[in-house]
Design a protein around this motif. Structure first.
Motif, PDB file in Angstrom:
ATOM      1  N   HIS A 169      39.870   2.534  72.552  1.00  0.00           N
ATOM      2  CA  HIS A 169      40.680   3.692  72.927  1.00  0.00           C
ATOM      3  C   HIS A 169      39.727   4.867  73.132  1.00  0.00           C
ATOM      4  CE1 HIS A 169      43.842   6.704  73.046  1.00  0.00           C
ATOM      5  NE2 HIS A 169      44.737   5.723  73.039  1.00  0.00           N
ATOM      6  N   THR A 170      40.000   5.685  74.152  1.00  0.00           N
ATOM      7  CA  THR A 170      39.132   6.842  74.392  1.00  0.00           C
ATOM      8  C   THR A 170      39.143   7.801  73.207  1.00  0.00           C
ATOM      9  OG1 THR A 170      40.960   7.920  75.561  1.00  0.00           O
ATOM     10  CG2 THR A 170      39.349   6.727  76.898  1.00  0.00           C
ATOM     11  N   ALA A 171      40.241   7.831  72.462  1.00  0.00           N
ATOM     12  CA  ALA A 171      40.310   8.677  71.269  1.00  0.00           C
ATOM     13  C   ALA A 171      39.306   8.211  70.223  1.00  0.00           C
ATOM     14  CB  ALA A 171      41.720   8.672  70.701  1.00  0.00           C
ATOM     15  N   ALA A 172      39.031   6.910  70.173  1.00  0.00           N
ATOM     16  CA  ALA A 172      38.056   6.383  69.218  1.00  0.00           C
ATOM     17  C   ALA A 172      36.654   6.873  69.574  1.00  0.00           C
ATOM     18  CB  ALA A 172      38.102   4.857  69.211  1.00  0.00           C
ATOM     19  N   ALA A 173      36.358   6.931  70.870  1.00  0.00           N
ATOM     20  CA  ALA A 173      35.055   7.445  71.300  1.00  0.00           C
ATOM     21  C   ALA A 173      34.909   8.916  70.942  1.00  0.00           C
ATOM     22  CB  ALA A 173      34.893   7.234  72.809  1.00  0.00           C
ATOM     23  N   ALA A 174      35.967   9.690  71.189  1.00  0.00           N
ATOM     24  CA  ALA A 174      35.930  11.112  70.851  1.00  0.00           C
ATOM     25  C   ALA A 174      35.805  11.311  69.343  1.00  0.00           C
ATOM     26  CB  ALA A 174      37.179  11.803  71.374  1.00  0.00           C
ATOM     27  N   LEU A 175      36.533  10.507  68.587  1.00  0.00           N
ATOM     28  CA  LEU A 175      36.469  10.606  67.126  1.00  0.00           C
ATOM     29  C   LEU A 175      35.083  10.252  66.618  1.00  0.00           C
ATOM     30  CD1 LEU A 175      38.007  11.107  64.489  1.00  0.00           C
ATOM     31  CD2 LEU A 175      38.614   8.676  64.480  1.00  0.00           C
ATOM     32  N   GLY A 176      34.463   9.229  67.220  1.00  0.00           N
ATOM     33  CA  GLY A 176      33.115   8.848  66.811  1.00  0.00           C
ATOM     34  C   GLY A 176      32.123   9.970  67.021  1.00  0.00           C
ATOM     35  N   SER A 177      32.229  10.661  68.164  1.00  0.00           N
ATOM     36  CA  SER A 177      31.336  11.786  68.443  1.00  0.00           C
ATOM     37  C   SER A 177      31.560  12.922  67.446  1.00  0.00           C
ATOM     38  CB  SER A 177      31.570  12.282  69.876  1.00  0.00           C
ATOM     39  OG  SER A 177      30.762  13.401  70.161  1.00  0.00           O
ATOM     40  N   MET A 178      32.812  13.225  67.150  1.00  0.00           N
ATOM     41  CA  MET A 178      33.113  14.305  66.206  1.00  0.00           C
ATOM     42  C   MET A 178      32.649  13.968  64.790  1.00  0.00           C
ATOM     43  SD  MET A 178      36.813  15.879  67.349  1.00  0.00           S
ATOM     44  CE  MET A 178      37.670  14.319  67.566  1.00  0.00           C
ATOM     45  N   VAL A 179      32.850  12.715  64.375  1.00  0.00           N
ATOM     46  CA  VAL A 179      32.428  12.301  63.032  1.00  0.00           C
ATOM     47  C   VAL A 179      30.914  12.417  62.890  1.00  0.00           C
ATOM     48  CG1 VAL A 179      32.224  10.320  61.479  1.00  0.00           C
ATOM     49  CG2 VAL A 179      34.420  10.829  62.565  1.00  0.00           C
ATOM     50  N   LEU A 180      30.180  11.980  63.913  1.00  0.00           N
ATOM     51  CA  LEU A 180      28.720  12.080  63.858  1.00  0.00           C
ATOM     52  C   LEU A 180      28.289  13.543  63.789  1.00  0.00           C
ATOM     53  CD1 LEU A 180      25.966  10.745  63.927  1.00  0.00           C
ATOM     54  CD2 LEU A 180      26.112  10.687  66.437  1.00  0.00           C
ATOM     55  N   TYR A 181      28.949  14.398  64.553  1.00  0.00           N
ATOM     56  CA  TYR A 181      28.629  15.826  64.532  1.00  0.00           C
ATOM     57  C   TYR A 181      28.873  16.422  63.145  1.00  0.00           C
ATOM     58  CZ  TYR A 181      29.083  20.833  65.483  1.00  0.00           C
ATOM     59  OH  TYR A 181      28.951  22.194  65.446  1.00  0.00           O
ATOM     60  N   LEU A 182      30.003  16.082  62.538  1.00  0.00           N
ATOM     61  CA  LEU A 182      30.331  16.611  61.214  1.00  0.00           C
ATOM     62  C   LEU A 182      29.425  16.042  60.134  1.00  0.00           C
ATOM     63  CD1 LEU A 182      34.231  16.515  61.443  1.00  0.00           C
ATOM     64  CD2 LEU A 182      32.760  18.538  61.558  1.00  0.00           C
ATOM     65  N   ALA A 183      28.887  14.845  60.360  1.00  0.00           N
ATOM     66  CA  ALA A 183      28.011  14.219  59.367  1.00  0.00           C
ATOM     67  C   ALA A 183      26.644  14.887  59.302  1.00  0.00           C
ATOM     68  CB  ALA A 183      27.839  12.732  59.691  1.00  0.00           C
ATOM     69  N   VAL A 184      26.267  15.621  60.338  1.00  0.00           N
ATOM     70  CA  VAL A 184      24.937  16.254  60.372  1.00  0.00           C
ATOM     71  C   VAL A 184      24.743  17.217  59.208  1.00  0.00           C
ATOM     72  CG1 VAL A 184      23.458  17.830  61.676  1.00  0.00           C
ATOM     73  CG2 VAL A 184      24.573  15.923  62.841  1.00  0.00           C
ATOM     74  N   PRO A 185      25.635  18.212  58.996  1.00  0.00           N
ATOM     75  CA  PRO A 185      25.424  19.102  57.839  1.00  0.00           C
ATOM     76  C   PRO A 185      25.769  18.442  56.505  1.00  0.00           C
ATOM     77  CG  PRO A 185      27.444  19.703  58.975  1.00  0.00           C
ATOM     78  CD  PRO A 185      26.783  18.648  59.814  1.00  0.00           C
ATOM     79  N   LEU A 186      26.724  17.502  56.518  1.00  0.00           N
ATOM     80  CA  LEU A 186      27.139  16.875  55.259  1.00  0.00           C
ATOM     81  C   LEU A 186      26.065  15.971  54.688  1.00  0.00           C
ATOM     82  CD1 LEU A 186      30.866  15.985  56.078  1.00  0.00           C
ATOM     83  CD2 LEU A 186      30.021  17.818  54.604  1.00  0.00           C
ATOM     84  N   PHE A 187      25.412  15.194  55.562  1.00  0.00           N
ATOM     85  CA  PHE A 187      24.412  14.230  55.106  1.00  0.00           C
ATOM     86  C   PHE A 187      23.005  14.587  55.558  1.00  0.00           C
ATOM     87  CE2 PHE A 187      28.469  11.960  55.547  1.00  0.00           C
ATOM     88  CZ  PHE A 187      28.636  11.497  54.246  1.00  0.00           C
ATOM     89  N   LYS A 188      22.859  15.769  56.153  1.00  0.00           N
ATOM     90  CA  LYS A 188      21.562  16.267  56.612  1.00  0.00           C
ATOM     91  C   LYS A 188      20.874  15.252  57.522  1.00  0.00           C
ATOM     92  CE  LYS A 188      20.905  19.452  52.772  1.00  0.00           C
ATOM     93  NZ  LYS A 188      20.034  19.968  51.708  1.00  0.00           N
ATOM     94  N   LEU A 189      21.616  14.776  58.512  1.00  0.00           N
ATOM     95  CA  LEU A 189      21.056  13.838  59.481  1.00  0.00           C
ATOM     96  C   LEU A 189      20.097  14.578  60.399  1.00  0.00           C
ATOM     97  CD1 LEU A 189      24.235  11.813  60.553  1.00  0.00           C
ATOM     98  CD2 LEU A 189      22.558  11.244  58.792  1.00  0.00           C
ATOM     99  N   GLU A 190      18.878  14.116  60.482  1.00  0.00           N
ATOM    100  CA  GLU A 190      17.877  14.725  61.341  1.00  0.00           C
ATOM    101  C   GLU A 190      16.734  13.748  61.548  1.00  0.00           C
ATOM    102  OE1 GLU A 190      16.940  18.223  59.111  1.00  0.00           O
ATOM    103  OE2 GLU A 190      15.408  17.210  57.908  1.00  0.00           O
ATOM    104  N   LEU A 191      15.888  14.033  62.521  1.00  0.00           N
ATOM    105  CA  LEU A 191      14.728  13.199  62.814  1.00  0.00           C
ATOM    106  C   LEU A 191      13.463  14.023  62.629  1.00  0.00           C
ATOM    107  CD1 LEU A 191      16.026  11.398  66.043  1.00  0.00           C
ATOM    108  CD2 LEU A 191      15.836  10.431  63.747  1.00  0.00           C
ATOM    109  N   PRO A 192      12.388  13.415  62.104  1.00  0.00           N
ATOM    110  CA  PRO A 192      11.156  14.180  61.874  1.00  0.00           C
ATOM    111  C   PRO A 192      10.416  14.460  63.169  1.00  0.00           C
ATOM    112  CG  PRO A 192      10.825  11.871  61.307  1.00  0.00           C
ATOM    113  CD  PRO A 192      12.272  12.011  61.650  1.00  0.00           C
TER     114      PRO A 192
END
Length: 375
Positions: A169-192
């Motif tokens: 479902h296209t909503a699943a793709a949108a949700l996946g993008s939003m979840v990854l975005y929200l996970a950045v500050p929560l889990f400090k996702l970053e690359l060196p």
């Protein structure tokens, strides 16, 4: 002229025009110690030319790649993405060695008193070449000037997963993008971005994918843009205007309470992790641009807009040439001086040469040496 043929459907040039404009602003912004960069649009708002470039690239990717996934299937579509990412990877390496050579040449030839190797934080490469080469090829070392392209590579490489989610479902793709975005500050996702000390990628791809796929979802037709309404136009205009005193450093740094507000909202306007207010600011600007051009799209087919459109149509080569030329422009200013007339001349010459480069690339792509096809 196009205006004289009302029955002919005009190509929508808005994407090409604004992408070309963004590339020229990026050139001005990347020129070292360029005082004209103080007056770029990003100095008066939360978002800047990088946001335009990423959003438009996402929109264009939907036009270029989503139909391949639909027509040829997931495997062929993924293969096309792999090919494109490999091309970008090769361009990134080539750009690094060209700019590195310019740094060496600048240090040896110019009497400017500037260490260009140190200016771009490339000392690590020349002091520990073996370690630097491995880190460069593994994208574990991302020096200055090379952060946008590396971010774009990673974001584009996510596309097969997005298309896979969209199959459900296209909503699943949108949700996946939003979840990854929200996970950045929560889990400090970053690359060196460094090997010898801690520094993350300046453009965090896990955050910036949200803007890229905002453009992609709109370009693919998975999300419908809001209609042009006076009330929404006024809201967007108010948001953009109110952001000016909170974005322009000479303004908020002189007023204590404005400086305090700016400090409080800093995480929400930060560039590295694409603060949410930055995302909203860009969407407001995009909405206002669409509203202003509504019913006037034909103006972009006029002669004055043609160089900007052509520049946007050749985005990758213009970007690569622009990065190298911005550094050369900085060298010219180091030697020649940074008076107002000289700075304007160097910037104008660079912009003209980038537009000329776009025209040349388009000419080569047209393959004029091939025999004309008989009708």
């Amino acid at each position: 002229m196009f205006e004289s043929a009302p029955t002919q459907k005009l190509r929508d040039l808005r994407l090409d025009f604004f992408r070309g404009l963004a590339l020229l602003i990026i050139f001005v912004s990347h020129m070292p110690d360029n005082w004209l960069a103080r007056y770029k649009p990003g100095a008066f708002g939360f978002s800047d030319s990088a946001d335009i470039f990423v959003f438009v690239s996402g929109y264009a990717a939907a036009i270029a790649f989503s139909r391949i996934f639909r027509r040829a299937g997931f495997f062929i579509g993924t293969a096309r993405i792999v090919k494109r990412v490999a091309e970008l990877y090769a361009c990134n390496l080539g750009l690094f060695f060209i700019v590195g050579a310019l740094c060496v040449a600048g240090n040896r030839i110019l009497d400017s008193g500037v260490d260009y190797i140190d200016l771009l934080n490339l000392s690590f490469f020349f002091q520990r070449t073996q370690d630097a080469l491995l880190a460069l090829y593994a994208l574990r070392w991302v020096p200055n000037y090379f952060d946008i392209l590396t971010m774009y590579m990673v974001v584009l490489a996510m596309l097969p997963l997005v298309m896979l989610l969209a199959r459900w479902h296209t909503a699943a793709a949108a949700l996946g993008s939003m979840v990854l975005y929200l996970a950045v500050p929560l889990f400090k996702l970053e690359l060196p971005a460094e090997v010898v000390f801690d520094r993350p990628w300046f453009f965090n791809p896990f955050a910036w994918q949200f803007l890229f796929y905002t453009g992609f979802f709109l370009g693919a037709g998975w999300v419908n843009p809001p209609p042009i309404r006076l009330r929404l136009t006024m809201v967007c205009a108010a948001f953009v205007i109110l952001s000016i005193p909170l974005s322009h450093w000479p303004m908020y740094s002189r007023v204590v309470w404005l400086d305090g507000v700016r400090g409080a909202i800093e995480p929400f306007v930060a560039k590295t992790n694409l603060g949410i207010l930055r995302w909203m600011h860009f969407l407001c600007l995009a909405y206002l641009s669409v509203a202003i051009l509504k019913g006037r799209e034909h103006v972009l087919h006029r002669q004055w807009a043609a160089p900007f459109v052509k520049t946007g149509q050749q985005a990758l080569p213009v970007f690569l040439v622009g990065i190298a030329m911005s550094f050369l422009g900085g060298m010219a200013l180091d030697v020649w001086g940074r008076s107002i007339p000289k700075t304007i001349v160097v910037n104008a010459a660079g912009i003209f040469l980038l537009m000329l480069a776009a025209t040349m690339v388009a000419w080569f792509k047209s393959q004029p040496w091939r025999p004309a096809t008989k009708s």
